[in-house]
Design a protein around this motif. Structure first.
Motif, short mmCIF file in Angstrom:
data_model
loop_
_atom_site.label_atom_id
_atom_site.label_comp_id
_atom_site.label_asym_id
_atom_site.label_seq_id
_atom_site.Cartn_x
_atom_site.Cartn_y
_atom_site.Cartn_z
N SER A 236 -45.30 10.51 12.45
CA SER A 236 -44.27 11.87 13.79
C SER A 236 -45.83 12.42 14.14
CB SER A 236 -43.31 12.53 11.94
OG SER A 236 -44.35 13.18 11.87
N GLU A 237 -45.15 13.63 15.02
CA GLU A 237 -45.85 13.79 16.61
C GLU A 237 -44.99 15.12 15.86
OE1 GLU A 237 -44.78 12.54 20.33
OE2 GLU A 237 -45.61 11.49 18.91
N THR A 238 -45.98 16.60 16.70
CA THR A 238 -45.10 17.75 16.64
C THR A 238 -45.01 17.34 18.15
OG1 THR A 238 -47.23 19.11 18.12
CG2 THR A 238 -47.13 18.80 15.51
N PRO A 239 -43.77 18.72 18.19
CA PRO A 239 -43.18 18.68 19.93
C PRO A 239 -44.76 18.70 21.00
CG PRO A 239 -42.09 19.80 18.88
CD PRO A 239 -42.64 19.39 17.21
N ARG A 240 -45.29 19.82 20.33
CA ARG A 240 -46.41 20.01 20.83
C ARG A 240 -47.55 19.29 21.93
NH1 ARG A 240 -47.80 25.61 20.43
NH2 ARG A 240 -49.78 24.59 21.71
N TYR A 241 -47.41 18.05 21.11
CA TYR A 241 -47.91 16.60 21.29
C TYR A 241 -47.16 16.47 22.84
CZ TYR A 241 -50.50 12.43 21.08
OH TYR A 241 -51.12 11.11 20.57
N VAL A 242 -45.83 15.89 23.15
CA VAL A 242 -45.99 15.90 24.45
C VAL A 242 -45.69 16.31 25.58
CG1 VAL A 242 -43.21 16.24 23.88
CG2 VAL A 242 -43.49 13.90 24.70
N GLY A 243 -45.36 18.12 24.43
CA GLY A 243 -46.13 19.03 25.66
C GLY A 243 -47.45 18.70 25.97
N ARG A 244 -48.29 18.44 25.72
CA ARG A 244 -49.62 17.82 26.43
C ARG A 244 -49.97 16.99 27.08
NH1 ARG A 244 -53.36 19.86 20.80
NH2 ARG A 244 -52.96 22.46 21.15
N ALA A 245 -49.20 16.69 27.32
CA ALA A 245 -48.79 15.00 28.09
C ALA A 245 -47.72 15.46 29.57
CB ALA A 245 -47.40 14.22 27.43
N SER A 265 -45.90 9.98 24.74
CA SER A 265 -47.08 10.48 24.32
C SER A 265 -47.99 9.97 23.75
CB SER A 265 -46.09 11.65 23.27
OG SER A 265 -45.76 11.05 22.42
N GLY A 266 -47.73 9.17 23.19
CA GLY A 266 -49.01 8.17 22.60
C GLY A 266 -49.57 7.64 22.85
N GLY A 267 -49.53 7.33 24.48
CA GLY A 267 -49.46 5.79 25.61
C GLY A 267 -50.71 6.65 26.34
N ALA A 269 -51.64 10.29 25.93
CA ALA A 269 -52.55 10.88 24.87
C ALA A 269 -54.24 10.32 25.56
CB ALA A 269 -52.63 10.77 23.51
N PRO A 270 -55.15 8.71 25.28
CA PRO A 270 -56.44 8.47 25.41
C PRO A 270 -56.27 8.79 26.38
CG PRO A 270 -55.07 5.91 24.57
CD PRO A 270 -53.77 7.35 24.23
N VAL A 271 -55.51 8.22 27.80
CA VAL A 271 -55.61 8.47 29.32
C VAL A 271 -56.63 9.55 29.24
CG1 VAL A 271 -55.26 8.24 31.30
CG2 VAL A 271 -54.06 6.85 29.32
N TYR A 272 -55.80 10.97 29.00
CA TYR A 272 -56.14 12.23 29.48
C TYR A 272 -56.55 13.11 28.16
CZ TYR A 272 -52.33 11.70 33.71
OH TYR A 272 -51.32 11.14 34.37
N GLY A 273 -57.24 12.41 26.95
CA GLY A 273 -58.08 12.60 26.70
C GLY A 273 -56.89 14.03 25.34
N PHE A 274 -56.36 14.01 25.71
CA PHE A 274 -55.18 15.16 24.47
C PHE A 274 -55.06 14.23 23.48
CE2 PHE A 274 -51.64 13.42 26.72
CZ PHE A 274 -50.89 13.22 25.86
N THR A 275 -54.78 15.50 22.60
CA THR A 275 -54.18 15.02 20.85
C THR A 275 -53.16 16.53 20.44
OG1 THR A 275 -55.87 17.01 19.67
CG2 THR A 275 -57.08 14.75 19.96
N ASP A 276 -52.40 15.42 19.22
CA ASP A 276 -52.08 16.26 18.50
C ASP A 276 -52.61 17.81 18.23
OD1 ASP A 276 -49.31 17.88 17.99
OD2 ASP A 276 -49.11 16.08 16.93
N LEU A 277 -51.31 18.67 17.43
CA LEU A 277 -52.32 20.08 16.54
C LEU A 277 -53.72 19.93 15.66
CD1 LEU A 277 -48.89 22.39 16.86
CD2 LEU A 277 -51.12 21.73 19.06
N ASP A 278 -52.93 18.76 15.34
CA ASP A 278 -54.12 18.46 14.12
C ASP A 278 -55.43 17.83 15.27
OD1 ASP A 278 -53.15 15.61 14.34
OD2 ASP A 278 -52.42 15.81 12.11
N ARG A 281 -54.23 11.01 16.90
CA ARG A 281 -53.82 11.19 18.48
C ARG A 281 -52.61 9.49 17.80
NH1 ARG A 281 -58.52 10.44 22.09
NH2 ARG A 281 -58.51 12.45 23.29
N PRO A 282 -50.86 10.47 17.39
CA PRO A 282 -50.29 9.33 17.06
C PRO A 282 -49.53 8.57 18.06
CG PRO A 282 -49.73 11.17 16.63
CD PRO A 282 -50.59 11.27 17.13
#
Length: 304
Positions: A236-245, A265-267, A269-278, A281-282
């Motif tokens: 699972s992931e936080t809502p902020r992860y898809v927010g960063r997407a 969001s998971g797809g 994340a590696p393209v744009y280099g963001f992560t979840d709050l922890d 990159r789920p």
């Protein structure tokens, strides 16, 4: 320092909680002015009868570095949506990002219940909330978004186009709602692309929303306690992860490469280099196919 979305204006329709709140906050963290809408305010709750409010979301946007503006709106009411868009036009003169995240169906669908046994009124209301709201909002908001080139529309759903095409999603009404939103992004891509804007469908993975955490009887601080009951919740992931997407898409000058496509969001994340709050990159949708749906024991190694 100014953020990459400084001077940009966003509307997150359905930002009271969950993914909508996470998206609004991350847009704010990138410097945007964010209008957040929903039906639950500090003065009145929707039928969800939950404590989260759009005013709280707006405050979080401002605390993150943006400018949050809460506007109570029922997106099933075209007059209210028209008034909302007129206000944004009067106050800002532009709209750069539209996020259609209105849903409202958690209490309306029945798991694994065939259409002839499912409560018809609940099913039809689910479709109205999940599909009609998006159409109404796009109808009124897109002329403002098209005033300036480079606008972005994000249709929020549950599941990628590939996953939903091959998988039955909970019930006839739920399945239809989520597939419809995916198709909306495809259709909007054809209508907006030639006019200088971009539309995408976006899904989070297994979202640790306020409702999901309450369902498992945990909080964000101790969410892993739920793994004893549901081991696959580890992805699972936080809502902020898809927010960063969404924030990454909105700041991408080449965002049109995604036009009409289904994204996760998971797809992204590696393209744009963001992560979840922890810092992880789920990649939930790959995990669901390769581990959970394949009947393998829960193991997120290589998936977050």
């Amino acid at each position: 320092m100014s953020g990459p979305l400084e001077g940009k204006v966003a509307l997150v329709a359905g930002a009271t909680r969950g993914a909508g709140r996470g998206i609004a906050v991350e847009l704010g963290a990138a410097g945007a002015t964010v209008y957040v809408t929903g039906r639950t305010t500090r003065a009145r709750r929707s039928e969800y009868d939950r404590p989260e409010t759009i005013e709280d979301t707006a405050d979080l946007v401002t605390e993150a570095g943006g400018h949050g503006i809460a506007v109570p709106t029922d997106h099933l009411d075209p007059a209210q949506v028209r008034t909302l868009v007129d206000r944004i036009a009067d106050e800002q003169g532009r709209l750069d990002v539209l996020v259609n995240d209105v849903w409202g169906g958690e209490h309306l669908f029945e798991w694994d219940t065939p259409v002839w046994e499912h409560d018809l009124d609940n099913g039809l209301r689910l479709l109205r909330l999940a599909v009609e709201t998006h159409a109404i909002t796009s109808h009124h908001a897109l002329p403002l978004l098209l005033r300036h080139p480079g606008g972005l529309v994000v249709e929020m759903t549950d599941g990628t186009a590939d996953y939903n095409r091959d998988t039955y999603r909970n019930s006839f009404f739920y399945d239809l709602a989520k597939a419809s939103v995916l198709r909306m992004a495809f259709s909007l891509g054809h209508e907006l692309g030639p006019r200088g804007a971009t539309a995408v469908a976006l899904t989070p993975g297994w979202l640790r929303s306020e409702i999901m955490l309450d369902t498992f009887g945990v909080t964000e601080d101790n969410w892993r306690d739920a793994l004893d009951r549901v081991p696959h919740f580890a992805i699972s992931e936080t809502p902020r992860y898809v927010g960063r997407a969404v924030a990454a898409l909105a700041a991408d000058p080449d965002v049109s490469r995604w036009n009409g496509r289904s994204l996760s969001s998971g797809g992204l994340a590696p393209v744009y280099g963001f992560t979840d709050l922890d810092g992880s990159r789920p990649d939930a949708w790959r995990y669901l196919v390769e581990v959970q749906d394949a009947g393998k024991p829960a193991d997120t190694t290589g998936y977050r």
